[in-house]
Design an enzyme around this catalytic site. Sequence first.
Site, PDB file in Angstrom:
ATOM      1  N   HIS A   1       0.861  -1.186   0.000  1.00 44.68           N
ATOM      2  CA  HIS A   1       0.000   0.000   0.000  1.00 44.68           C
ATOM      3  C   HIS A   1       0.891   1.228   0.000  1.00 44.68           C
ATOM      4  O   HIS A   1       2.115   1.117   0.083  1.00 44.68           O
ATOM      5  CB  HIS A   1      -0.929  -0.010   1.231  1.00 44.68           C
ATOM      6  CG  HIS A   1      -0.180   0.026   2.504  1.00 44.68           C
ATOM      7  ND1 HIS A   1       0.272  -1.118   3.158  1.00 44.68           N
ATOM      8  CD2 HIS A   1       0.268   1.074   3.245  1.00 44.68           C
ATOM      9  CE1 HIS A   1       0.948  -0.774   4.234  1.00 44.68           C
ATOM     10  NE2 HIS A   1       0.966   0.555   4.293  1.00 44.68           N
TER      11      HIS A   1
ATOM     12  N   GLU B   1       6.057   8.743   5.182  1.00 46.13           N
ATOM     13  CA  GLU B   1       5.987   8.544   6.642  1.00 46.13           C
ATOM     14  C   GLU B   1       7.402   8.668   7.216  1.00 46.13           C
ATOM     15  O   GLU B   1       7.656   9.512   8.087  1.00 46.13           O
ATOM     16  CB  GLU B   1       5.372   7.175   6.942  1.00 46.13           C
ATOM     17  CG  GLU B   1       3.947   7.067   6.381  1.00 46.13           C
ATOM     18  CD  GLU B   1       3.061   6.147   7.173  1.00 46.13           C
ATOM     19  OE1 GLU B   1       3.373   4.938   7.247  1.00 46.13           O
ATOM     20  OE2 GLU B   1       2.069   6.617   7.759  1.00 46.13           O
TER      21      GLU B   1
HETATM   22  C1  LIG Z   1      -4.657   1.083   7.013  1.00 41.60           C
HETATM   23  C2  LIG Z   1      -4.529  -0.398   7.206  1.00 41.60           C
HETATM   24  N1  LIG Z   1      -3.196  -0.695   7.643  1.00 41.60           N
HETATM   25  C3  LIG Z   1      -2.629  -1.833   7.305  1.00 41.60           C
HETATM   26  O1  LIG Z   1      -3.238  -2.651   6.646  1.00 41.60           O
HETATM   27  C4  LIG Z   1      -1.225  -2.091   7.713  1.00 41.60           C
HETATM   28  C5  LIG Z   1      -0.919  -3.373   8.149  1.00 41.60           C
HETATM   29  C6  LIG Z   1       0.392  -3.660   8.507  1.00 41.60           C
HETATM   30  C7  LIG Z   1       1.387  -2.656   8.412  1.00 41.60           C
HETATM   31 CL1  LIG Z   1       2.999  -3.081   8.851  1.00 41.60          CL
HETATM   32  C8  LIG Z   1       1.080  -1.373   7.964  1.00 41.60           C
HETATM   33  S1  LIG Z   1       2.335  -0.173   7.767  1.00 41.60           S
HETATM   34  N2  LIG Z   1       1.711   1.214   7.345  1.00 41.60           N
HETATM   35  O2  LIG Z   1       3.041  -0.023   9.035  1.00 41.60           O
HETATM   36  O3  LIG Z   1       3.185  -0.684   6.687  1.00 41.60           O
HETATM   37  C9  LIG Z   1      -0.247  -1.081   7.610  1.00 41.60           C
HETATM   38  C10 LIG Z   1      -5.556  -0.868   8.190  1.00 41.60           C
HETATM   39  C11 LIG Z   1      -5.290  -0.951   9.535  1.00 41.60           C
HETATM   40  C12 LIG Z   1      -6.309  -1.356  10.415  1.00 41.60           C
HETATM   41  C13 LIG Z   1      -7.558  -1.675   9.948  1.00 41.60           C
HETATM   42  C14 LIG Z   1      -7.811  -1.588   8.597  1.00 41.60           C
HETATM   43  C15 LIG Z   1      -6.819  -1.182   7.727  1.00 41.60           C
HETATM   44  O4  LIG Z   1      -7.052  -1.103   6.404  1.00 41.60           O
HETATM   45 ZN   LIG Z   2       2.071   1.783   5.472  1.00 44.11          ZN
END
Ligand SMILES: C[C@@H](NC(=O)c1ccc(Cl)c(S(N)(=O)=O)c1)c1ccccc1O
Ligand SMILES: [Zn+2]
Length: 258
Positions: free
Chosen positions: A92, A104
Amino acid sequence: MSWGYKPNNGPQKWVENFPIADGVRQSPIDIVPGQASYDAGLKPLALKYDPSTCLDILNNGHSVQVTFADDTDSSRLTDGPISGLYRLKQFHFHWGASDNKGSEHTVAGTKYPAELHLVHWNTKYASFSEAASKPDGLAVVGVFLKIGGENPNLQKLLDAFDTIQSKGKQTSLANFDPSTLLPGCLDYWTYDGSLTTPPLYESVTWIVCKEPISISSAQMAKFRTLLFSADGAAQDCMVDNYRPPQPLKGRTVRASFK
Ligand SMILES: C[C@@H](NC(=O)c1ccc(Cl)c(S(N)(=O)=O)c1)c1ccccc1O
Ligand SMILES: [Zn+2]
């Protein structure tokens, strides 16, 4: 009211429902190259992705996400700073309302217009959900996007945006190869951190590539046509979906390069 990126539900408010927001290994961080320690023991990243594991592209109301079949080891990360094998679950992006912000992680205070996250989970656990809350559960490869020439490798994703403009929309995406989104040089910084979105679990080995990939200003504008809002609700542009840098709290950032 669920979490988001606005003044009333954004990063400054997340601690109310997710107290770990004030934890000891939160992400993202400002990476200061001069303060990173070169570690000759760090291995080169071994990323191997199978395009046939690509399933779909989704507007989850917080970002645009491409999801992969993770029932086999065919799309995975090994070596680098990690031990064992981590399977690719999804990738993403995070981006800004204008080209001067959106990433970020920052590099000596420099913000990029966007940042790609390739999320992998440790196969010592049974699933992504089980791994997501373990200290060695996840490994995320971060890639900065920098305004420059048009990036043809992004076009297939951008072409799908019209069909997933609002929250909850998804469409199938076949044979997308995420390795086309990696920079030529895989030099990286690595540190122990967290999810940058709620639930903010401190379960991520971060691997941030030093070299950005390019995106044109027109392609960047296409990201800003996505919506946080669902069909029928007041249109709310999906922009500034990034958490600002968090305190280092004594952590060391290692570099795979001199
Ligand atoms: C926005 C999205 N977040 C994730 O899926 C996400 C999962 C793992 C990591 Cl490691 C990251 S990150 N940004 O640290 O790479 C982001 C989300 C979170 C909670 C509920 C729904 C949803 O869609
Ligand atoms: Zn992310």
